[in-house]
Design a protein around this motif. Structure first.
Motif, PDB file in Angstrom:
ATOM      1  N   MET A  11       0.839  -1.199   0.000  1.00 56.32           N
ATOM      2  CA  MET A  11       0.000   0.000   0.000  1.00 56.32           C
ATOM      3  C   MET A  11       0.867   1.239   0.000  1.00 56.32           C
ATOM      4  SD  MET A  11      -2.811  -0.769   2.949  1.00 56.32           S
ATOM      5  CE  MET A  11      -3.693   0.779   2.685  1.00 56.32           C
ATOM      6  N   HIS A  12       0.317   2.301  -0.540  1.00 57.21           N
ATOM      7  CA  HIS A  12       0.944   3.626  -0.465  1.00 57.21           C
ATOM      8  C   HIS A  12       2.127   3.705  -1.441  1.00 57.21           C
ATOM      9  CE1 HIS A  12       1.975   7.234   2.348  1.00 57.21           C
ATOM     10  NE2 HIS A  12       2.157   7.514   1.071  1.00 57.21           N
ATOM     11  N   ILE A  13       1.773   3.825  -2.716  1.00 57.25           N
ATOM     12  CA  ILE A  13       2.775   3.843  -3.783  1.00 57.25           C
ATOM     13  C   ILE A  13       2.584   5.108  -4.622  1.00 57.25           C
ATOM     14  CG2 ILE A  13       3.645   2.600  -5.810  1.00 57.25           C
ATOM     15  CD1 ILE A  13       2.112   0.107  -4.493  1.00 57.25           C
ATOM     16  N   HIS A  14       3.687   5.811  -4.884  1.00 56.04           N
ATOM     17  CA  HIS A  14       3.663   7.024  -5.709  1.00 56.04           C
ATOM     18  C   HIS A  14       4.246   6.724  -7.093  1.00 56.04           C
ATOM     19  CE1 HIS A  14       2.583   9.781  -2.408  1.00 56.04           C
ATOM     20  NE2 HIS A  14       3.235   8.913  -1.658  1.00 56.04           N
ATOM     21  N   THR A  15       3.758   7.441  -8.081  1.00 50.91           N
ATOM     22  CA  THR A  15       4.204   7.244  -9.465  1.00 50.91           C
ATOM     23  C   THR A  15       4.555   8.602 -10.075  1.00 50.91           C
ATOM     24  OG1 THR A  15       2.092   7.655 -10.592  1.00 50.91           O
ATOM     25  CG2 THR A  15       2.390   5.457  -9.638  1.00 50.91           C
ATOM     26  N   ASP A  43      -1.073   8.592  -5.254  1.00 47.48           N
ATOM     27  CA  ASP A  43      -0.289   9.770  -5.623  1.00 47.48           C
ATOM     28  C   ASP A  43      -0.798  10.994  -4.876  1.00 47.48           C
ATOM     29  OD1 ASP A  43       1.922   9.432  -7.495  1.00 47.48           O
ATOM     30  OD2 ASP A  43       0.427   8.391  -8.728  1.00 47.48           O
ATOM     31  N   HIS A  44       0.094  11.961  -4.712  1.00 50.38           N
ATOM     32  CA  HIS A  44      -0.287  13.185  -4.008  1.00 50.38           C
ATOM     33  C   HIS A  44      -1.348  13.961  -4.795  1.00 50.38           C
ATOM     34  CE1 HIS A  44       2.901  12.923  -1.002  1.00 50.38           C
ATOM     35  NE2 HIS A  44       3.737  12.609  -1.970  1.00 50.38           N
ATOM     36  N   ARG A  45      -2.447  14.209  -4.131  1.00 49.73           N
ATOM     37  CA  ARG A  45      -3.471  15.175  -4.571  1.00 49.73           C
ATOM     38  C   ARG A  45      -4.171  14.866  -5.886  1.00 49.73           C
ATOM     39  NH1 ARG A  45      -1.182  21.157  -3.821  1.00 49.73           N
ATOM     40  NH2 ARG A  45      -3.129  21.529  -4.891  1.00 49.73           N
ATOM     41  N   TYR A  67      -5.639   8.304  -3.409  1.00 48.91           N
ATOM     42  CA  TYR A  67      -4.695   9.425  -3.469  1.00 48.91           C
ATOM     43  C   TYR A  67      -4.357   9.901  -2.076  1.00 48.91           C
ATOM     44  CZ  TYR A  67      -8.175  13.239  -2.793  1.00 48.91           C
ATOM     45  OH  TYR A  67      -9.108  14.100  -2.297  1.00 48.91           O
ATOM     46  N   GLU A  68      -3.341  10.779  -1.991  1.00 48.24           N
ATOM     47  CA  GLU A  68      -2.855  11.265  -0.695  1.00 48.24           C
ATOM     48  C   GLU A  68      -3.106  12.769  -0.598  1.00 48.24           C
ATOM     49  OE1 GLU A  68       1.234  10.229   0.135  1.00 48.24           O
ATOM     50  OE2 GLU A  68       1.094  10.860   2.230  1.00 48.24           O
ATOM     51  N   ILE A  69      -3.785  13.149   0.472  1.00 45.53           N
ATOM     52  CA  ILE A  69      -4.150  14.560   0.673  1.00 45.53           C
ATOM     53  C   ILE A  69      -3.247  15.134   1.756  1.00 45.53           C
ATOM     54  CG2 ILE A  69      -6.117  16.111   1.090  1.00 45.53           C
ATOM     55  CD1 ILE A  69      -7.951  13.699   0.864  1.00 45.53           C
ATOM     56  N   VAL A 193       4.392   1.245   2.254  1.00 48.86           N
ATOM     57  CA  VAL A 193       5.769   1.289   1.757  1.00 48.86           C
ATOM     58  C   VAL A 193       6.164   2.738   1.454  1.00 48.86           C
ATOM     59  CG1 VAL A 193       5.884  -1.084   0.946  1.00 48.86           C
ATOM     60  CG2 VAL A 193       5.003   0.678  -0.599  1.00 48.86           C
ATOM     61  N   ASP A 194       5.200   3.553   1.046  1.00 43.74           N
ATOM     62  CA  ASP A 194       5.438   4.955   0.677  1.00 43.74           C
ATOM     63  C   ASP A 194       6.518   5.045  -0.403  1.00 43.74           C
ATOM     64  OD1 ASP A 194       4.823   7.608   0.778  1.00 43.74           O
ATOM     65  OD2 ASP A 194       5.375   7.895   2.876  1.00 43.74           O
ATOM     66  N   ALA A 195       6.369   4.187  -1.417  1.00 41.93           N
ATOM     67  CA  ALA A 195       7.381   4.074  -2.462  1.00 41.93           C
ATOM     68  C   ALA A 195       7.334   5.265  -3.412  1.00 41.93           C
ATOM     69  CB  ALA A 195       7.146   2.790  -3.241  1.00 41.93           C
ATOM     70  N   HIS A 196       8.493   5.872  -3.654  1.00 38.11           N
ATOM     71  CA  HIS A 196       8.628   6.960  -4.633  1.00 38.11           C
ATOM     72  C   HIS A 196       9.718   6.640  -5.653  1.00 38.11           C
ATOM     73  CE1 HIS A 196       6.804   9.173  -1.265  1.00 38.11           C
ATOM     74  NE2 HIS A 196       6.473  10.131  -2.100  1.00 38.11           N
ATOM     75  N   ALA A 197      10.746   5.888  -5.202  1.00 41.17           N
ATOM     76  CA  ALA A 197      11.975   5.689  -5.982  1.00 41.17           C
ATOM     77  C   ALA A 197      12.573   7.036  -6.378  1.00 41.17           C
ATOM     78  CB  ALA A 197      11.726   4.807  -7.209  1.00 41.17           C
TER      79      ALA A 197
HETATM   80 ZN   LIG Z   1       3.197   9.215   0.401  1.00 34.50          ZN
END
Ligand SMILES: [Zn+2]
Ligand SMILES: [Zn+2]
Length: 351
Positions: A11-15, A43-45, A67-69, A193-197
């Motif tokens: 959970m919690h993956i950014h692209t 993803d953020h917002r 999404y993440e607010i 995981v809060d993955a951003h790479a």
């Molecule tokens: Zn995040």
């Protein structure tokens, strides 16, 4: 014991739709290689990836998009799932949390406990809107957050080189807040995981990625227990089933670096009625329960915690424990001295 179907994912993956560096396709491939069955993006917002049809089964992996607010100070990060549209931007955290829930979304507080102050490039983003009584879940263990939290200029290089060794455990503060909330109402614990790479330059343009998605996908995992056979092919129905189980608290969290946690189980049997209760369940005052814990391997140490206090620990599988005392009961498993598994609680309500 009733039959359960376990689904393991991240959970919690950014692209690239916000500040991640990966596209959905490559991230999903990394998930497949790590043996994951679902991936939940946030993803953020923006829910733009959902509008562009990125949700669904891909290479056998169930993909969900939330999404993440955050608020104006960039604090109070909230993951919102099961929404088709973003809520209004620019509101205070208590308010956007309420709107997410009113719109039918699942509101998950992200990385609540951040306090770091060593490096200007990584400021803390804690949750401070505890006045909210609407969020339904919170991240009790976030890989990137923990990595940054313990970072300083002396251990930096070691931490870059050993990302998975740096996942030690959720913070005591987070666990205590979580337990206290569950005395009053169900707040589901999740892993992130809060993955951003992110690309992070070390010298000139030579740098490292913190961290490749494949590294994240072998760290803090979320195990979801379904009580019905998993829906195949029909992605909207499969996501509905997955989120229903998550909302109910049928979750445990593991650190994949420590080992394979599949098959861990924690349940309770009502002594009088024989009814079986799973993590996330709340049973009325006066119930007498027999708690049962099954660790993945016989040598694992199971710890039963009630209201943040250790009740007992043992190295056996399928150990029963009897109690009728009101409180929040959950299990932690340690392997070779390392924090490995965190269950959601079974609660005996107070009078
Ligand atoms: Zn995040
Ligand atoms: Zn965040």
């Amino acid at each position: 014991m009733i039959e359960l179907y376990e689904k393991v994912g991240a959970m919690h993956i950014h692209t690239v739709f916000s500040d991640g560096t990966g596209h959905h396709g490559e991230i999903i491939r990394a998930g497949v290689e790590a043996g994951l069955e679902f991936l939940l993006f946030s993803d953020h917002r923006t829910l733009e990836p959902k509008r562009r049809g990125r949700e669904g089964f891909q290479d056998g992996v169930l993909v969900g998009i939330g999404y993440e607010i955050n608020d104006h100070d960039n604090h109070n990060h909230l993951l919102a799932f099961e929404l088709d549209r973003e809520v209004e931007w620019g509101l205070p955290a208590v308010e956007y949390t309420r709107r997410v829930v009113e719109a039918g979304g699942w509101a998950v507080v992200a990385h609540p406990d951040e306090r770091r102050h060593f490096l200007a490039e990584f400021p803390p983003y804690p949750w401070t809107a505890w006045a909210s009584e609407d969020f339904q879940a919170m991240e009790i263990w976030n890989q990137l957050s923990e990595w940054m939290e313990r970072l300083n200029r002396w251990n930096k290089l070691w931490r870059y080189l050993n990302p998975r060794r740096t996942s030690l455990s959720p913070t005591r503060w987070t666990l205590e807040v979580w337990d206290r909330l569950n005395l009053k109402r169900r707040v589901v614990g999740t892993g992130g995981v809060d993955a951003h790479a992110h690309f992070y330059p070390l010298v000139a343009n030579i740098g490292v990625k913190i961290f490749p998605y494949k590294v994240h996908f072998r760290s803090i995992l979320t195990h979801v227990l379904l009580t019905e056979p998993p829906v195949k092919d029909d992605a909207p129905a499969a996501l509905k089933q997955l989120f229903a189980a998550m909302r109910a608290g049928r979750i445990f969290i593991s650190n994949r670096f420590v080992g394979e946690a599949r098959s861990f189980r924690f349940w309770a049997e009502d002594i009088r009625t024989g009814a079986v209760h799973l993590p996330g369940d709340r049973v009325p005052a006066g119930s007498e329960l027999q708690f049962v814990i099954k660790t993945p391997l016989p040598g694992d140490q199971a710890v039963l915690v009630k209201d943040s206090r250790l009740v007992w620990k043992r190295r056996e599988s399928a150990i029963p424990y009897h109690s009728g005392s009101p409180g929040v009961y959950r299990v932690e498993v340690r392997r070779r001295g390392r924090a490995f598994i965190y269950s959601n609680p079974i609660v005996i309500e107070g009078e």
